[in-house]
Structure formats: structure tokens, C-alpha cells
Design a protein around this motif. Structure first.
Motif, PDB file in Angstrom:
ATOM      1  N   MET A   1       0.838  -1.177   0.000  1.00  0.00           N
ATOM      2  CA  MET A   1       0.000   0.000   0.000  1.00  0.00           C
ATOM      3  C   MET A   1       0.886   1.244   0.000  1.00  0.00           C
ATOM      4  SD  MET A   1      -2.596   1.149   2.973  1.00  0.00           S
ATOM      5  CE  MET A   1      -4.157   1.751   2.489  1.00  0.00           C
ATOM      6  N   ALA A   2       0.725   2.075  -0.980  1.00  0.00           N
ATOM      7  CA  ALA A   2       1.510   3.305  -1.090  1.00  0.00           C
ATOM      8  C   ALA A   2       0.934   4.358  -0.154  1.00  0.00           C
ATOM      9  CB  ALA A   2       1.492   3.813  -2.524  1.00  0.00           C
ATOM     10  N   THR A   3       1.836   5.100   0.496  1.00  0.00           N
ATOM     11  CA  THR A   3       1.380   6.180   1.362  1.00  0.00           C
ATOM     12  C   THR A   3       1.328   7.470   0.558  1.00  0.00           C
ATOM     13  OG1 THR A   3       3.633   6.580   2.106  1.00  0.00           O
ATOM     14  CG2 THR A   3       2.265   5.145   3.480  1.00  0.00           C
ATOM     15  N   LYS A   4       0.296   8.227   0.802  1.00  0.00           N
ATOM     16  CA  LYS A   4       0.128   9.501   0.113  1.00  0.00           C
ATOM     17  C   LYS A   4       1.041  10.541   0.758  1.00  0.00           C
ATOM     18  CE  LYS A   4      -3.347  12.861  -1.156  1.00  0.00           C
ATOM     19  NZ  LYS A   4      -4.713  13.325  -0.986  1.00  0.00           N
ATOM     20  N   SER A   5       1.725  11.308  -0.065  1.00  0.00           N
ATOM     21  CA  SER A   5       2.596  12.345   0.486  1.00  0.00           C
ATOM     22  C   SER A   5       1.746  13.484   1.049  1.00  0.00           C
ATOM     23  CB  SER A   5       3.556  12.863  -0.588  1.00  0.00           C
ATOM     24  OG  SER A   5       2.850  13.519  -1.608  1.00  0.00           O
ATOM     25  N   TRP A   6       2.303  14.142   2.038  1.00  0.00           N
ATOM     26  CA  TRP A   6       1.609  15.254   2.683  1.00  0.00           C
ATOM     27  C   TRP A   6       1.416  16.391   1.690  1.00  0.00           C
ATOM     28  CZ3 TRP A   6       3.456  20.239   3.405  1.00  0.00           C
ATOM     29  CH2 TRP A   6       2.659  21.068   4.199  1.00  0.00           C
ATOM     30  N   GLN A   7       0.261  16.994   1.729  1.00  0.00           N
ATOM     31  CA  GLN A   7      -0.038  18.169   0.920  1.00  0.00           C
ATOM     32  C   GLN A   7      -0.616  19.248   1.829  1.00  0.00           C
ATOM     33  OE1 GLN A   7       0.542  18.681  -2.412  1.00  0.00           O
ATOM     34  NE2 GLN A   7       1.594  16.711  -2.336  1.00  0.00           N
ATOM     35  N   PRO A   8      -0.175  20.491   1.693  1.00  0.00           N
ATOM     36  CA  PRO A   8      -0.759  21.564   2.504  1.00  0.00           C
ATOM     37  C   PRO A   8      -2.196  21.822   2.079  1.00  0.00           C
ATOM     38  CG  PRO A   8       0.759  22.473   0.890  1.00  0.00           C
ATOM     39  CD  PRO A   8       0.858  20.981   0.780  1.00  0.00           C
ATOM     40  N   ASP A   9      -2.994  22.264   3.048  1.00  0.00           N
ATOM     41  CA  ASP A   9      -4.395  22.588   2.794  1.00  0.00           C
ATOM     42  C   ASP A   9      -4.528  24.108   2.694  1.00  0.00           C
ATOM     43  OD1 ASP A   9      -7.113  23.046   2.783  1.00  0.00           O
ATOM     44  OD2 ASP A   9      -7.505  22.026   4.677  1.00  0.00           O
ATOM     45  N   PRO A  10      -4.685  24.643   1.486  1.00  0.00           N
ATOM     46  CA  PRO A  10      -4.750  26.101   1.346  1.00  0.00           C
ATOM     47  C   PRO A  10      -6.009  26.726   1.956  1.00  0.00           C
ATOM     48  CG  PRO A  10      -5.074  25.026  -0.774  1.00  0.00           C
ATOM     49  CD  PRO A  10      -4.739  23.951   0.209  1.00  0.00           C
TER      50      PRO A  10
END
Length: 98
Positions: A1-10
Motif C-alpha cells: 500500500m503506497a502512502t500519500k505524500s503530505w499536501q498543505p491545505d490552502p
């Protein structure tokens, strides 16, 4: 299972300052009280409404990029910023232990 990279929430908003104002003595910011009343840029640390942290500092990406260790990188859309050490130490009281 690939982990999703962190993305900022604008859509996250500024929630609270961590530590002291950069205009306060001991912050490591501009300690000259006369100049802070007119200064428009200062280092600062803020918690966002979603729990992420926003840091305002001096962009030194180009200075430090050649010195980065093998396990550190600055990706597309990222910048390496530097803030005064006293400012982060003053914020410690506002950052919970893990």
C-alpha cells in the motif's frame, strides 16, 4: 500500500501564534523597538486551523542546497527557510510533547 505524500491545505486559516511576537525582546527577531514599529516583515511561527504549522523566515534554499545531507532534499514547491533560534525555543511552550 503506497502512502500519500503530505499536501498543505490552502483552505486552512491562521489559528494561533506559537511562541512570542517577533517584536518582543528575546524572540531573535528585530530587537530594535524603534524599527519594529515600521518593519513589515518578521520571522514568525503559526499553527493553522488544521494543525499544520506555517513558518515565516528568510529563504536560504539556494545557500543550503549544496550542503544538504543525502537524506534531505528541497522538493518542487518547497523552500528552506531559516528563523532565529530564540524564536523557536520561545515557541516550545506552545508545542505539545509527542
Amino acid at each position: 500500500m503506497a502512502t500519500k505524500s503530505w499536501q498543505p491545505d490552502p483552505s486552512a486559516t491562521l489559528s494561533r501564534r506559537l511562541g512570542i511576537s517577533p517584536r518582543e525582546p528575546g524572540s531573535g527577531g528585530d530587537d530594535d523597538a524603534a524599527s519594529t514599529t515600521t518593519k513589515k516583515t518578521c520571522p514568525d511561527i503559526w499553527e493553522l486551523s488544521n494543525g499544520d504549522i506555517a513558518v515565516i523566515g528568510r529563504d536560504l534554499t539556494d545557500v543550503y542546497r549544496p550542503q544538504l545531507p543525502d537524506d534531505m532534499s528541497v522538493g518542487d514547491g518547497e523552500r528552506l527557510v531559516v528563523i532565529p533560534g530564540p524564536m523557536l525555543r520561545a515557541a516550545k511552550k506552545d508545542i505539545p510533547d509527542a
